[in-house]
Write a protein that holds these residues in place. Structure first.
Motif, PDB file in Angstrom:
ATOM      1  N   ALA A   1       0.891  -1.111   0.052  1.00 44.16           N
ATOM      2  CA  ALA A   1      -0.007   0.056  -0.020  1.00 44.16           C
ATOM      3  C   ALA A   1       0.862   1.310   0.131  1.00 44.16           C
ATOM      4  O   ALA A   1       0.621   2.258  -0.760  1.00 44.16           O
ATOM      5  CB  ALA A   1      -0.936  -0.008   1.403  1.00 44.16           C
ATOM      6  N   ALA A   2       1.862   1.182   0.656  1.00 44.56           N
ATOM      7  CA  ALA A   2       3.008   2.460   0.696  1.00 44.56           C
ATOM      8  C   ALA A   2       3.521   2.373  -0.659  1.00 44.56           C
ATOM      9  O   ALA A   2       3.625   3.826  -1.107  1.00 44.56           O
ATOM     10  CB  ALA A   2       3.794   2.091   2.090  1.00 44.56           C
ATOM     11  N   TRP A   3       3.874   1.392  -1.197  1.00 44.56           N
ATOM     12  CA  TRP A   3       4.396   1.436  -2.392  1.00 44.56           C
ATOM     13  C   TRP A   3       3.754   1.989  -3.682  1.00 44.56           C
ATOM     14  O   TRP A   3       3.776   2.885  -4.292  1.00 44.56           O
ATOM     15  CB  TRP A   3       5.078   0.086  -2.840  1.00 44.56           C
ATOM     16  N   LEU A   4       2.275   1.547  -3.519  1.00 45.01           N
ATOM     17  CA  LEU A   4       1.134   2.087  -4.291  1.00 45.01           C
ATOM     18  C   LEU A   4       1.122   3.525  -4.187  1.00 45.01           C
ATOM     19  O   LEU A   4       1.048   4.333  -5.308  1.00 45.01           O
ATOM     20  CB  LEU A   4      -0.212   1.264  -4.206  1.00 45.01           C
ATOM     21  N   LEU A   5       1.262   4.013  -3.220  1.00 48.68           N
ATOM     22  CA  LEU A   5       1.150   5.639  -2.983  1.00 48.68           C
ATOM     23  C   LEU A   5       2.283   6.336  -3.176  1.00 48.68           C
ATOM     24  O   LEU A   5       1.964   7.395  -4.042  1.00 48.68           O
ATOM     25  CB  LEU A   5       0.778   5.839  -1.360  1.00 48.68           C
ATOM     26  N   MET A   6       3.468   5.774  -3.193  1.00 50.06           N
ATOM     27  CA  MET A   6       4.642   6.117  -3.731  1.00 50.06           C
ATOM     28  C   MET A   6       4.633   6.660  -5.113  1.00 50.06           C
ATOM     29  O   MET A   6       4.863   7.328  -5.626  1.00 50.06           O
ATOM     30  CB  MET A   6       5.977   5.504  -3.173  1.00 50.06           C
ATOM     31  N   ALA A   7       4.021   5.329  -5.784  1.00 54.92           N
ATOM     32  CA  ALA A   7       4.110   5.361  -7.304  1.00 54.92           C
ATOM     33  C   ALA A   7       2.862   6.589  -7.673  1.00 54.92           C
ATOM     34  O   ALA A   7       3.369   7.087  -8.889  1.00 54.92           O
ATOM     35  CB  ALA A   7       3.312   3.915  -7.814  1.00 54.92           C
ATOM     36  N   ARG A   8       1.763   6.789  -7.063  1.00 57.88           N
ATOM     37  CA  ARG A   8       0.972   7.637  -7.183  1.00 57.88           C
ATOM     38  C   ARG A   8       1.625   9.033  -7.346  1.00 57.88           C
ATOM     39  O   ARG A   8       1.557   9.956  -7.778  1.00 57.88           O
ATOM     40  CB  ARG A   8      -0.039   7.729  -6.534  1.00 57.88           C
ATOM     41  N   ARG A   9       2.546   9.412  -6.304  1.00 55.43           N
ATOM     42  CA  ARG A   9       3.406  10.440  -5.911  1.00 55.43           C
ATOM     43  C   ARG A   9       4.337  10.640  -7.134  1.00 55.43           C
ATOM     44  O   ARG A   9       4.385  11.827  -7.650  1.00 55.43           O
ATOM     45  CB  ARG A   9       3.892  10.637  -4.667  1.00 55.43           C
ATOM     46  N   LEU A  10       4.944   9.718  -7.521  1.00 55.86           N
ATOM     47  CA  LEU A  10       5.945   9.891  -8.616  1.00 55.86           C
ATOM     48  C   LEU A  10       5.258  10.052 -10.174  1.00 55.86           C
ATOM     49  O   LEU A  10       5.762  10.988 -10.580  1.00 55.86           O
ATOM     50  CB  LEU A  10       6.438   8.337  -8.696  1.00 55.86           C
ATOM     51  N   ARG A  11       3.959   9.273 -10.111  1.00 53.09           N
ATOM     52  CA  ARG A  11       3.265   9.824 -11.244  1.00 53.09           C
ATOM     53  C   ARG A  11       2.882  10.996 -11.414  1.00 53.09           C
ATOM     54  O   ARG A  11       3.077  11.934 -12.530  1.00 53.09           O
ATOM     55  CB  ARG A  11       1.930   9.007 -11.400  1.00 53.09           C
ATOM     56  N   GLU A  12       2.566  11.909 -10.147  1.00 51.57           N
ATOM     57  CA  GLU A  12       2.243  13.333 -10.116  1.00 51.57           C
ATOM     58  C   GLU A  12       3.564  14.026 -10.572  1.00 51.57           C
ATOM     59  O   GLU A  12       3.405  15.216 -10.970  1.00 51.57           O
ATOM     60  CB  GLU A  12       1.682  13.645  -8.844  1.00 51.57           C
ATOM     61  N   ASP A  13       4.803  13.590  -9.892  1.00 53.59           N
ATOM     62  CA  ASP A  13       5.902  14.359 -10.122  1.00 53.59           C
ATOM     63  C   ASP A  13       6.389  14.247 -11.777  1.00 53.59           C
ATOM     64  O   ASP A  13       6.684  15.528 -12.017  1.00 53.59           O
ATOM     65  CB  ASP A  13       7.170  13.665  -9.183  1.00 53.59           C
ATOM     66  N   VAL A  14       6.112  13.273 -12.279  1.00 54.89           N
ATOM     67  CA  VAL A  14       6.474  13.256 -13.404  1.00 54.89           C
ATOM     68  C   VAL A  14       5.636  13.871 -14.501  1.00 54.89           C
ATOM     69  O   VAL A  14       5.973  14.671 -15.535  1.00 54.89           O
ATOM     70  CB  VAL A  14       6.895  11.812 -13.870  1.00 54.89           C
ATOM     71  N   LEU A  15       4.227  13.668 -14.301  1.00 50.87           N
ATOM     72  CA  LEU A  15       3.431  14.220 -15.307  1.00 50.87           C
ATOM     73  C   LEU A  15       2.417  15.360 -14.837  1.00 50.87           C
ATOM     74  O   LEU A  15       1.848  15.939 -15.496  1.00 50.87           O
ATOM     75  CB  LEU A  15       2.429  13.043 -15.511  1.00 50.87           C
ATOM     76  N   GLY A  16       2.632  15.540 -13.553  1.00 52.36           N
ATOM     77  CA  GLY A  16       2.173  16.807 -13.256  1.00 52.36           C
ATOM     78  C   GLY A  16       0.775  16.568 -12.188  1.00 52.36           C
ATOM     79  O   GLY A  16      -0.019  15.692 -12.610  1.00 52.36           O
ATOM     80  N   ARG A  17       0.604  17.387 -11.076  1.00 51.99           N
ATOM     81  CA  ARG A  17      -0.490  16.876 -10.081  1.00 51.99           C
ATOM     82  C   ARG A  17      -1.839  17.549 -10.601  1.00 51.99           C
ATOM     83  O   ARG A  17      -2.619  16.711 -10.302  1.00 51.99           O
ATOM     84  CB  ARG A  17       0.022  17.785  -8.731  1.00 51.99           C
ATOM     85  N   GLU A  18      -1.815  18.264 -11.513  1.00 56.56           N
ATOM     86  CA  GLU A  18      -3.151  19.045 -12.029  1.00 56.56           C
ATOM     87  C   GLU A  18      -3.762  17.536 -12.957  1.00 56.56           C
ATOM     88  O   GLU A  18      -4.830  17.545 -13.101  1.00 56.56           O
ATOM     89  CB  GLU A  18      -2.902  20.236 -12.704  1.00 56.56           C
ATOM     90  N   LEU A  19      -3.028  16.709 -13.367  1.00 54.32           N
ATOM     91  CA  LEU A  19      -3.681  15.603 -14.069  1.00 54.32           C
ATOM     92  C   LEU A  19      -4.331  14.716 -13.258  1.00 54.32           C
ATOM     93  O   LEU A  19      -5.324  14.064 -13.854  1.00 54.32           O
ATOM     94  CB  LEU A  19      -2.772  14.955 -15.015  1.00 54.32           C
ATOM     95  N   PHE A  20      -4.143  14.478 -12.010  1.00 54.22           N
ATOM     96  CA  PHE A  20      -4.372  13.427 -11.248  1.00 54.22           C
ATOM     97  C   PHE A  20      -4.965  13.826  -9.889  1.00 54.22           C
ATOM     98  O   PHE A  20      -4.395  14.646  -9.299  1.00 54.22           O
ATOM     99  CB  PHE A  20      -3.469  12.419 -11.121  1.00 54.22           C
ATOM    100  N   SER A  21      -6.209  13.184  -9.509  1.00 54.83           N
ATOM    101  CA  SER A  21      -6.866  13.281  -8.220  1.00 54.83           C
ATOM    102  C   SER A  21      -7.415  12.508  -7.648  1.00 54.83           C
ATOM    103  O   SER A  21      -8.738  12.091  -8.352  1.00 54.83           O
ATOM    104  CB  SER A  21      -7.404  14.774  -8.119  1.00 54.83           C
ATOM    105  N   ASP A  22      -7.070  11.684  -6.846  1.00 57.31           N
ATOM    106  CA  ASP A  22      -7.817  10.643  -6.242  1.00 57.31           C
ATOM    107  C   ASP A  22      -7.780  10.641  -4.646  1.00 57.31           C
ATOM    108  O   ASP A  22      -7.174   9.495  -4.306  1.00 57.31           O
ATOM    109  CB  ASP A  22      -7.591   9.094  -6.988  1.00 57.31           C
ATOM    110  N   PRO A  23      -8.231  11.600  -4.107  1.00 58.09           N
ATOM    111  CA  PRO A  23      -7.829  11.771  -2.569  1.00 58.09           C
ATOM    112  C   PRO A  23      -8.471  10.773  -1.756  1.00 58.09           C
ATOM    113  O   PRO A  23      -8.088  10.150  -0.654  1.00 58.09           O
ATOM    114  CB  PRO A  23      -8.678  13.155  -2.391  1.00 58.09           C
TER     115      PRO A  23
END
Length: 152
Positions: free
Chosen positions: A41-63
């Protein structure tokens, strides 16, 4: 998945792990046995943050998903999460995080506890149902194994 626990701790978002970054909001709990898949679960969340860093936070939101994953991973680290920590955990404004917390509570996925010493503080945790749902997801996903190779 050997060694996965340490990698996920190294890569997990600091907001969820570092007591000082949350103003002391991540509080050790008395649980000793981490739930199955907490590292994942921690790894999945890290992957989500990495995706935001690479592609931009404005594209993704799944709070809602971020909140569920981070709380599940926090259980594995033996931490309690203050309700005020949900905004940095899910990378959304405080009002959005609280709205999602209320919705997740209404759906029976989260429960709120008041601090016994300071009634102004409240902690959020997965309900038994919420815990089971996240665990089932992780178990089903990991049972599928790694993705198959792309055949051209």
């Amino acid at each position: 998945m050997e060694g996965f626990d340490q990698r996920s701790r190294d890569l997990a978002p600091r907001e969820a792990m570092d007591d000082t970054s949350l103003g002391g909001a991540a509080v050790p709990s008395t649980k000793t046995e981490p739930p199955p898949g907490a590292e994942f679960a921690a790894w999945l969340l890290m992957a989500r943050r990495l995706r935001e860093d690479v592609l931009g936070r404005e594209l993704f939101s799944d709070p809602a998903w971020d909140i569920l994953l981070d709380i599940y991973a926090a259980e594995g680290r033996g931490e309690r999460i203050q309700i005020s920590s949900l905004a940095p955990m899910s990378n959304v404004p405080s009002s959005t995080a609280r709205r999602w917390a209320h919705k997740l509570e209404a759906l029976g996925l989260l429960e709120r506890d008041r601090d016994t010493r300071d009634q102004r503080l409240s902690y959020i945790r997965l309900s038994r149902y919420g815990h089971d749902r996240v665990m089932v997801f992780i178990e089903r996903l990991t049972a599928k194994g790694p993705p198959p190779p792309i055949i051209r």
